[in-house]
Design a protein around this motif. Structure first.
Motif, PDB file in Angstrom:
ATOM      1  N   LYS A  60      77.778   4.137 -40.652  1.00  0.00           N
ATOM      2  CA  LYS A  60      78.943   4.329 -39.828  1.00  0.00           C
ATOM      3  C   LYS A  60      79.721   2.886 -40.427  1.00  0.00           C
ATOM      4  O   LYS A  60      79.064   1.926 -40.980  1.00  0.00           O
ATOM      5  CB  LYS A  60      78.859   4.136 -38.349  1.00  0.00           C
ATOM      6  CG  LYS A  60      78.283   5.431 -37.867  1.00  0.00           C
ATOM      7  CD  LYS A  60      77.959   5.166 -36.277  1.00  0.00           C
ATOM      8  CE  LYS A  60      77.297   6.454 -35.863  1.00  0.00           C
ATOM      9  NZ  LYS A  60      76.725   6.562 -34.360  1.00  0.00           N
ATOM     10  N   VAL A  61      81.162   2.975 -40.258  1.00  0.00           N
ATOM     11  CA  VAL A  61      81.958   1.554 -40.236  1.00  0.00           C
ATOM     12  C   VAL A  61      81.791   0.851 -39.161  1.00  0.00           C
ATOM     13  O   VAL A  61      81.368   1.185 -38.080  1.00  0.00           O
ATOM     14  CB  VAL A  61      83.435   2.237 -40.662  1.00  0.00           C
ATOM     15  CG1 VAL A  61      83.877   2.719 -39.362  1.00  0.00           C
ATOM     16  CG2 VAL A  61      84.159   1.009 -41.245  1.00  0.00           C
ATOM     17  N   GLN A  62      82.174  -0.413 -39.440  1.00  0.00           N
ATOM     18  CA  GLN A  62      81.934  -1.397 -38.398  1.00  0.00           C
ATOM     19  C   GLN A  62      82.918  -0.894 -37.301  1.00  0.00           C
ATOM     20  O   GLN A  62      83.952  -0.520 -37.363  1.00  0.00           O
ATOM     21  CB  GLN A  62      81.987  -2.934 -38.716  1.00  0.00           C
ATOM     22  CG  GLN A  62      83.483  -3.041 -39.468  1.00  0.00           C
ATOM     23  CD  GLN A  62      83.598  -4.387 -40.016  1.00  0.00           C
ATOM     24  OE1 GLN A  62      82.606  -5.292 -40.001  1.00  0.00           O
ATOM     25  NE2 GLN A  62      84.707  -5.095 -40.545  1.00  0.00           N
ATOM     26  N   ASP A  63      82.631  -1.696 -36.230  1.00  0.00           N
ATOM     27  CA  ASP A  63      83.456  -1.097 -34.912  1.00  0.00           C
ATOM     28  C   ASP A  63      84.862  -1.735 -34.885  1.00  0.00           C
ATOM     29  O   ASP A  63      85.754  -0.934 -34.501  1.00  0.00           O
ATOM     30  CB  ASP A  63      82.717  -1.935 -33.582  1.00  0.00           C
ATOM     31  CG  ASP A  63      81.647  -1.439 -33.279  1.00  0.00           C
ATOM     32  OD1 ASP A  63      81.279  -0.106 -33.744  1.00  0.00           O
ATOM     33  OD2 ASP A  63      80.599  -2.050 -32.660  1.00  0.00           O
ATOM     34  N   THR A  77      86.775  -1.961 -37.393  1.00  0.00           N
ATOM     35  CA  THR A  77      87.648  -1.163 -38.320  1.00  0.00           C
ATOM     36  C   THR A  77      87.807   0.348 -37.427  1.00  0.00           C
ATOM     37  O   THR A  77      88.965   0.892 -37.689  1.00  0.00           O
ATOM     38  CB  THR A  77      86.672  -0.656 -39.608  1.00  0.00           C
ATOM     39  OG1 THR A  77      86.702  -1.994 -40.254  1.00  0.00           O
ATOM     40  CG2 THR A  77      87.474   0.411 -40.408  1.00  0.00           C
ATOM     41  N   MET A  78      86.783   0.691 -36.717  1.00  0.00           N
ATOM     42  CA  MET A  78      87.053   1.968 -36.092  1.00  0.00           C
ATOM     43  C   MET A  78      87.999   1.787 -34.937  1.00  0.00           C
ATOM     44  O   MET A  78      88.881   2.729 -34.622  1.00  0.00           O
ATOM     45  CB  MET A  78      85.832   2.537 -35.400  1.00  0.00           C
ATOM     46  CG  MET A  78      84.673   2.856 -36.408  1.00  0.00           C
ATOM     47  SD  MET A  78      85.525   4.526 -37.247  1.00  0.00           S
ATOM     48  CE  MET A  78      86.085   5.503 -35.968  1.00  0.00           C
ATOM     49  N   GLN A  79      88.054   0.573 -34.271  1.00  0.00           N
ATOM     50  CA  GLN A  79      89.011   0.242 -33.479  1.00  0.00           C
ATOM     51  C   GLN A  79      90.508   0.485 -33.992  1.00  0.00           C
ATOM     52  O   GLN A  79      91.475   0.908 -33.226  1.00  0.00           O
ATOM     53  CB  GLN A  79      88.935  -0.929 -32.686  1.00  0.00           C
ATOM     54  CG  GLN A  79      87.567  -1.268 -31.900  1.00  0.00           C
ATOM     55  CD  GLN A  79      87.345  -2.443 -31.366  1.00  0.00           C
ATOM     56  OE1 GLN A  79      87.992  -3.387 -31.509  1.00  0.00           O
ATOM     57  NE2 GLN A  79      86.231  -2.706 -30.655  1.00  0.00           N
ATOM     58  N   TRP A  80      90.804  -0.278 -34.932  1.00  0.00           N
ATOM     59  CA  TRP A  80      91.961  -0.121 -35.801  1.00  0.00           C
ATOM     60  C   TRP A  80      92.447   1.333 -36.141  1.00  0.00           C
ATOM     61  O   TRP A  80      93.497   1.672 -35.804  1.00  0.00           O
ATOM     62  CB  TRP A  80      91.929  -1.124 -37.194  1.00  0.00           C
ATOM     63  CG  TRP A  80      92.938  -1.127 -38.110  1.00  0.00           C
ATOM     64  CD1 TRP A  80      94.069  -1.342 -37.869  1.00  0.00           C
ATOM     65  CD2 TRP A  80      92.965  -0.524 -39.517  1.00  0.00           C
ATOM     66  NE1 TRP A  80      95.038  -1.294 -38.785  1.00  0.00           N
ATOM     67  CE2 TRP A  80      94.428  -0.701 -39.856  1.00  0.00           C
ATOM     68  CE3 TRP A  80      92.060   0.037 -40.225  1.00  0.00           C
ATOM     69  CZ2 TRP A  80      94.739  -0.504 -41.121  1.00  0.00           C
ATOM     70  CZ3 TRP A  80      92.202   0.146 -41.541  1.00  0.00           C
ATOM     71  CH2 TRP A  80      93.605   0.139 -42.115  1.00  0.00           C
ATOM     72  N   TYR A  81      91.226   2.057 -36.637  1.00  0.00           N
ATOM     73  CA  TYR A  81      91.594   3.467 -36.844  1.00  0.00           C
ATOM     74  C   TYR A  81      92.277   4.231 -35.724  1.00  0.00           C
ATOM     75  O   TYR A  81      93.269   4.822 -35.700  1.00  0.00           O
ATOM     76  CB  TYR A  81      90.274   3.976 -37.492  1.00  0.00           C
ATOM     77  CG  TYR A  81      90.384   5.718 -37.497  1.00  0.00           C
ATOM     78  CD1 TYR A  81      91.037   6.303 -38.600  1.00  0.00           C
ATOM     79  CD2 TYR A  81      89.882   6.116 -36.526  1.00  0.00           C
ATOM     80  CE1 TYR A  81      90.890   7.512 -38.805  1.00  0.00           C
ATOM     81  CE2 TYR A  81      89.683   7.619 -36.635  1.00  0.00           C
ATOM     82  CZ  TYR A  81      90.354   8.354 -37.479  1.00  0.00           C
ATOM     83  OH  TYR A  81      90.309   9.750 -37.532  1.00  0.00           O
ATOM     84  N   GLN A  82      91.334   3.952 -34.477  1.00  0.00           N
ATOM     85  CA  GLN A  82      91.689   4.466 -33.458  1.00  0.00           C
ATOM     86  C   GLN A  82      93.208   4.057 -32.992  1.00  0.00           C
ATOM     87  O   GLN A  82      93.784   5.074 -32.292  1.00  0.00           O
ATOM     88  CB  GLN A  82      90.928   4.368 -32.391  1.00  0.00           C
ATOM     89  CG  GLN A  82      90.867   5.357 -31.103  1.00  0.00           C
ATOM     90  CD  GLN A  82      90.611   6.677 -31.581  1.00  0.00           C
ATOM     91  OE1 GLN A  82      89.725   7.194 -32.313  1.00  0.00           O
ATOM     92  NE2 GLN A  82      91.412   7.832 -31.102  1.00  0.00           N
ATOM     93  N   GLN A  83      93.484   3.063 -32.938  1.00  0.00           N
ATOM     94  CA  GLN A  83      94.694   2.562 -32.535  1.00  0.00           C
ATOM     95  C   GLN A  83      96.011   3.167 -33.341  1.00  0.00           C
ATOM     96  O   GLN A  83      96.999   3.681 -32.656  1.00  0.00           O
ATOM     97  CB  GLN A  83      94.694   1.000 -32.851  1.00  0.00           C
ATOM     98  CG  GLN A  83      93.922   0.254 -31.770  1.00  0.00           C
ATOM     99  CD  GLN A  83      93.961  -1.406 -32.049  1.00  0.00           C
ATOM    100  OE1 GLN A  83      94.694  -1.763 -32.979  1.00  0.00           O
ATOM    101  NE2 GLN A  83      93.337  -2.149 -31.196  1.00  0.00           N
TER     102      GLN A  83
END
Length: 658
Positions: free
Chosen positions: A341-344, A346-352
């Motif tokens: 999994k990618v770090q949190d 980066t996932m937050q940025w992706y979700q935003q």
């Protein structure tokens, strides 16, 4: 001699006489109609005839007796008194009577005789002319009759030939109709056979898809066993490698079957054997996991520490240090060791970005769902005004590229632009700007997916326009990233995981595959699309619009390329995908990263070669080694020459002067 001299005098006298002066025509017979005309005309007396009667004849009667008077006895003096005239000889050609009355009677009789002769000749000539006309008319009638007979004969022959051709045509048409009926029957028979073959092939193809679906589910279960890696004594890499090989095998069977259009029974049997082997593989692994899970709760913390130590032992202290250094760009955060999994953050940025994209869609929902014809027309005009200029981007000339950029910028700025012969502006509808920004970003990503995937050099003109628009209109840039991440999750980088209860088609779409009517696109086409989008992203982060404000920083520059590369190297590689995307990214952006980060970048490439290549090779099957070999050769060449070449198609300064 005297006699000889008199002969010449005699000849001279004869020549000087009236008769000697007469003209003789030897060719009178050749005159034809002129002679005939003279014969037909009535003779006329000379104008001197009356003078002769009045003066000469009375004088002759007085001097001579009647018996002695004759034309031949005229004295030379009397003849000399007669006026000379061309008709003189004709007036005195007949024998003149001895007296004036006799002369007149003789002349009259002679004239009548001449008239009779002329009439006879005229009648004879008239009759001859009639005979000539009759012969001529007869000849014409005969020629006309002959010509008519020839024409009738030709007509009969033509009609006969025509009838013969008609008969031949009917015969050939009959034969052709028979052949057509036979061909139609053969075609219907072949069509029926083809239909049955396709139906049978579709049944087998659906069975293959079912087998592939189960194979992918088993593969996900195999990947899920990664969490038990520390508990197992067996090597999971061998299980995963064999599982990937089996997945590739069944994918190859389906790809070959799709191309041929009719899977064979042997292909289906081979796929079933592969699936059964996968089941056995997973069963064996499940047994190992079951035995290992008995002590799971008691050894969780201890095993986590052991896992970390083993990872450090495998990499060695120097390699681990380089990995930590390469996983953080200038000012960036440290990324954990290899993971799925990618770090949190980066996932937050992706979700935003995804939330912002969804919010944008909701803002113009009224425009897209409107039933009003005027609103539909505005929506269509705005979509064309946003997408057509992006489709026209090319490397023809820098001036042409600037015109396209100015047109897009004017549209986003609320200015009217010409599209399809009409003036279009985002101010025509309150939701027009949101709609245009979304469609424009979507079109940029679609160009990477299609145009750049087919023509790698097209990445640079599209990227430089996208970068310039991004700088002036940041929201468009965020939407470009949102579309890019959704269609190509590896650009985050993000490896979607299969969740329990998720439909297989939905998961395949999350991975970036196109699924149509339960059919997944072929692997080659999938990798081609992913390659095009990664190339476009790699071009965007290194290019800036040359006419923009140089004092401003790049809205999404090379630091994001460093972050992407570091995160890829700190995640477990995916078979076929990771090697392909690394090669595309480094070929397009490697030269710019080398100039920007220099020594740090070369250290990252050494880490890639020495530590990451074995991981990629371990999960790559023999049929998927092409992308890995291409990446390996490219990297070895760059390390050997200590240089990464400028990508082909890069926009030089001379391009902007064109």
């Amino acid at each position: 001699m005297p006699s000889e001299g008199r002969c010449w005098e005699t000849l001279q006298a004869l020549r000087s006489s009236d008769k000697g002066r007469l003209c003789y025509h030897r060719d009178w017979l050749l005159r034809g109609e002129d002679v005939l005309e003279e014969c037909m005309s009535l003779p006329k007396l000379s104008s001197y005839s009356g003078w002769v009667i009045d003066h000469v004849l009375p004088h002759m009667q007085e001097n001579q007796p009647v018996s002695e008077t004759s034309p031949s006895s005229m004295s030379a003096s009397a003849l000399d008194q007669i006026p000379k005239s061309p008709d003189t000889s004709s007036a005195f050609s007949p024998a003149s009577p001895a007296t004036p009355n006799g002369t007149k009677e003789g002349l009259r009789q002679w004239q009548e005789e001449q008239e009779r002769k002329v009439r006879a000749l005229s009648e004879m000539a008239s009759e001859q002319l009639k005979r000539f006309d009759e012969r001529k008319e007869l000849k014409q009638h005969k020629e006309f009759q002959d010509l008519r007979e020839v024409m009738e004969k030709s007509s009969r022959e033509a009609l006969g030939h025509q009838e013969k051709l008609k008969a031949e045509h009917r015969h050939r048409a009959k034969i052709l109709n028979l052949k057509l009926r036979e061909a139609e029957q053969q075609r219907v028979k072949q069509a029926e056979q083809e239909r049955l073959r396709k139906e049978e092939g579709q049944v087998r193809l659906r069975a293959l898809y079912t087998l592939q679906e189960e194979m992918l589910q088993l593969s996900q279960q195999l990947d899920a066993s990664e969490q038990h890696r520390g508990l197992l004594k067996v090597d999971l890499a061998a299980f995963r490698t064999r599982g990937n090989q089996l997945c590739s095998l069944i994918s190859g069977i389906i790809r070959a079957s799709s191309e041929s259009g009719c899977p064979t029974a042997e292909s289906q049997a081979e796929a079933e054997r592969a699936l059964q082997e996968m089941r056995d593989l997973l069963t064996n692994l499940g047994q190992e996991i079951t035995r290992a899970c008995e002590d799971k709760k008691r050894q969780d913390e201890e095993e986590a520490q052991v896992k970390l130590q083993e990872a450090q032992m495998q990499q060695g202290p120097e390699a681990h240090k380089e990995s930590l250094a390469s996983s953080q760009g200038p000012g960036g955060k440290q990324i954990e060791d290899l993971q799925v999994k990618v770090q949190d953050s980066t996932m937050q940025w992706y979700q935003q970005l995804q939330d912002a994209s969804m919010k944008c869609v909701l803002t113009f929902e009224g425009l897209t769902n409107s039933k009003d014809s005027q609103a539909k027309k505005i929506k269509m005009d705005l979509q064309k005004a946003a997408t057509i200029p992006v489709s026209q981007i090319s490397t023809i000339a820098g001036s042409k590229l600037k015109e396209i950029f100015d047109k897009i910028h004017s549209l986003l700025s609320g200015k009217p632009v010409q599209s399809g012969g009409r003036s279009v502006s985002v101010t025509l509808n309150p939701q027009g700007l949101d709609f245009v920004q979304y469609k424009l970003a979507e079109k940029f990503v679609k160009q990477g997916e299609e145009e750049v995937a087919s023509h790698h050099e097209a990445a640079f003109p599209i990227a430089v326009v996208a970068s310039g628009i991004w700088e002036l209109h940041p929201r468009v840039g965020d939407l470009i990233l949102a579309h890019l991440h959704k269609k190509c999750p590896y650009s985050v980088p993000f490896y979607p995981t299969f969740k329990e209860g998720m439909a297989l088609e939905d998961y395949q779409r999350m991975l970036g595959y196109q699924v149509t009517d339960s059919k997944v696109e072929q692997q080659d086409n999938f990798l081609k699309r992913m390659s095009g989008m990664i190339r476009l992203y790699a071009a965007i982060i290194q290019l800036r619009w040359p006419y923009g404000n140089r004092q401003e920083i790049h809205p999404h520059g090379l630091n994001h390329g460093w972050r992407w590369l570091a995160q890829i190297l700190n995640m477990e590689p995916l078979s076929d995908v990771t090697a392909t995307l690394l090669f595309d990214f480094l070929e397009v952006c490697g030269n710019a990263l080398m100039k920007q980060y220099q020594v740090q970048f070369w250290k990252m490439l050494i880490l890639l070669k020495e530590d990451y290549f074995p991981r990629i090779e371990a999960i790559t099957s023999s049929g998927q080694m092409g992308s890995f070999v291409r990446l390996k050769q490219f990297l070895e060449k760059c390390l050997q020459h200590k240089d990464i070449p400028v990508p082909k198609g890069f926009l030089t300064s001379s391009f902007w002067r064109s």
